[in-house]
Design an enzyme around this catalytic site. Structure first.
Site, PDB file in Angstrom:
ATOM      1  CG  PHE A 124      -4.731  -7.082   4.099  1.00 11.28           C
ATOM      2  CD1 PHE A 124      -3.943  -8.193   3.835  1.00 11.28           C
ATOM      3  CD2 PHE A 124      -4.290  -6.171   5.054  1.00 11.28           C
ATOM      4  CE1 PHE A 124      -2.744  -8.402   4.518  1.00 11.28           C
ATOM      5  CE2 PHE A 124      -3.094  -6.369   5.747  1.00 11.28           C
ATOM      6  CZ  PHE A 124      -2.326  -7.485   5.474  1.00 11.28           C
ATOM      7  CD  GLU A 128      -7.956  -9.058  15.522  1.00  9.28           C
ATOM      8  OE1 GLU A 128      -7.894  -9.016  16.778  1.00  9.28           O
ATOM      9  OE2 GLU A 128      -7.854 -10.109  14.871  1.00  9.28           O
ATOM     10  N   GLY A 340      -6.015  29.624  -2.594  1.00  8.61           N
ATOM     11  CA  GLY A 340      -6.792  30.497  -1.708  1.00  8.61           C
ATOM     12  C   GLY A 340      -8.203  30.003  -1.483  1.00  8.61           C
ATOM     13  CD  GLU A 364      -1.695  -0.751   2.187  1.00 13.66           C
ATOM     14  OE1 GLU A 364      -0.659  -1.300   1.807  1.00 13.66           O
ATOM     15  OE2 GLU A 364      -2.740  -0.692   1.527  1.00 13.66           O
TER      16      GLU A 364
END
Ligand code: CAA
Length: 380
Positions: A124, A128, A340, A364
């Protein structure tokens, strides 16, 4: 209100659980270390029908819904959250870019089946370098040239970027209109002029491949345009509403996976001649975390049910994404803490889950963007 899963949903949950144990658990630590995606396992998930769950059969899907899909993403993410996001991006964000667009039946039949059958990955391309939370700030362009479009620009943080066969690319066909001038194209990655840029070296979800995807005079036919001029932004937003259900399921799976590992450890691990599960502070904290997991789960199932019953799911998806991913972060941090020194070591899995959880609060739509979506609707 029905809190019971159907027989079919339980069967899908069981299939995904078995798949995760048999195909994803072996080698998950080594893949995380090496940053390797289990492509064979992805093909197997496709053969099991998991990838195309929420799409009609005629497009390569299973004709079921987001509820079934969310159950499957939840199960695989209990074991391997990297697989969870590559799966979710393929199904929700790539598939959604076709499904939520203006794609014709012919385009759907061209661009969906291979991906929904798990024969290849989809990705997808919206984000940018200067268009992250401000998704409408894209500057990638697609200029009409005869019957073709020429795409130029750079998409970043592209999940599945280096491996995907198809990428949904959001590009401006009318740059002067800014976000209202966006369209969406499905680009076959074998097309000349598109290439993988920098492959990211990440803190978590290391088996999922993430990269830049660079377009340099990439010529594609107009038949690749699935969201028409001006419809790209809304297609991306509707698609992200779907994707957020997937990320919520991923977050919930991470939380449940880490919780189970910590719980088992706390029953075995003795200090001061007592299993640490018997001390009141860890027990109370685990009780609180189990309540938060349950609350997050019902928010996720509500969002998926809204989607499947034709209701608006923009709000419930944003709420589920916020809750499930915050719970993932909280539970994984406590899992490491309660285990731990061992919790900090790779062979106990929870340190990986903690690293994987962090990105779910970011991608998203950051969780602050989810607050903006919910807050905006409250005071509209
Ligand atoms: N569905 C349909 N239409 C929608 C919509 C939705 N969910 N949300 C907004 N719209 C419409 C609005 O109604 C409006 O329409 P009109 O112009 O006709 O009135 C138009 O879109 C513009 O809406 P806004 O003014 O609200 O848009 P905005 O520019 O202010 O942005 C935003 C809103 C919610 C902040 C949006 O930009 C956003 O979601 N940002 C986050 C981006 C994001 O999630 N990026 C993730 C990248 S993908 C990724 O992470 C994937 C990965 O690889 C894992």
């Amino acid at each position: 209100m029905n809190f019971e899963l159907t027989e079919q949903q339980l069967a899908i949950q069981e299939t995904a659980r078995k798949f995760a144990q048999e195909e994803l658990l072996p080698g998950v630590i080594e893949r995380d270390e090496a940053g390797e995606f289990p492509m064979e396992a992805f093909h197997k998930a496709g053969k099991l029908g998991l990838i195309g769950l929420p799409y009609p059969k005629e497009y390569g899907g299973q004709g079921l819904g987001y509820m079934e899909y969310a159950l499957a993403v939840e199960e695989v993410s209990k074991v391997d959250a990297s697989f969870g996001i590559s799966y979710s991006v393929t199904t929700s964000l790539y598939g959604g870019s076709v499904w939520n667009s203006d794609a014709t039946d012919e385009q759907k039949k061209k661009f969906l089946p291979e991906v929904l059958k798990g024969e290849c990955l989809g990705s997808f391309g919206l984000t940018e370098p200067n268009a992250g939370s401000d998704a409408g700030g894209c500057i990638t362009t697609a200029v009409k040239d005869g019957d073709d479009y020429i795409i130029n620009g750079l998409k970043c943080f592209n999940t599945n970027g280096p491996l995907a066969r198809y990428t949904a690319v959001y590009a401006l066909t009318e740059p002067e209109k800014k976000s209202k001038g966006l369209a969406c194209f499905i680009v076959d990655r074998n097309t000349p002029g598109v290439r993988t840029g920098k492959i990211e070296n990440k803190m978590g979800i290391r088996c999922a491949q993430v990269s830049e995807v660079i377009f340099e005079n990439c010529r594609v036919p107009a038949s690749c345009k699935v969201a028409m001029d001006g419809n790209g932004f809304k297609t991306a937003m509707k698609t992200l509403d779907c994707g957020r259900i997937g990320v919520a399921a991923q977050g919930l799976g991470i939380a449940e996976g880490a919780f189970e590992i910590a719980k088992n450890y706390m029953k075995e691990r003795q200090q001061f001649n007592t299993p640490i599960a018997k001390f009141q502070y860890p027990q109370f904290k685990m009780a609180e975390l189990s309540m938060k997991i349950e609350a997050a789960k019902y928010m996720l199932y509500k969002a998926a049910t809204d989607h499947d019953t034709g209701k608006s799911y923009n709000q419930s998806a944003a709420k589920a994404k916020f809750m499930c991913t915050n719970v993932a972060m909280e539970v994984t941090e406590w899992a490491v803490q309660f285990m731990g020194g061992n919790g900090y070591m790779k062979e106990y899995h929870v340190e990986r889950m903690m690293r994987d959880a962090k990105i779910t609060q970011i991608y998203e739509g950051t969780n602050e963007i989810q607050q903006l979506i919910v807050g905006g609707a409250l005071f509209r």
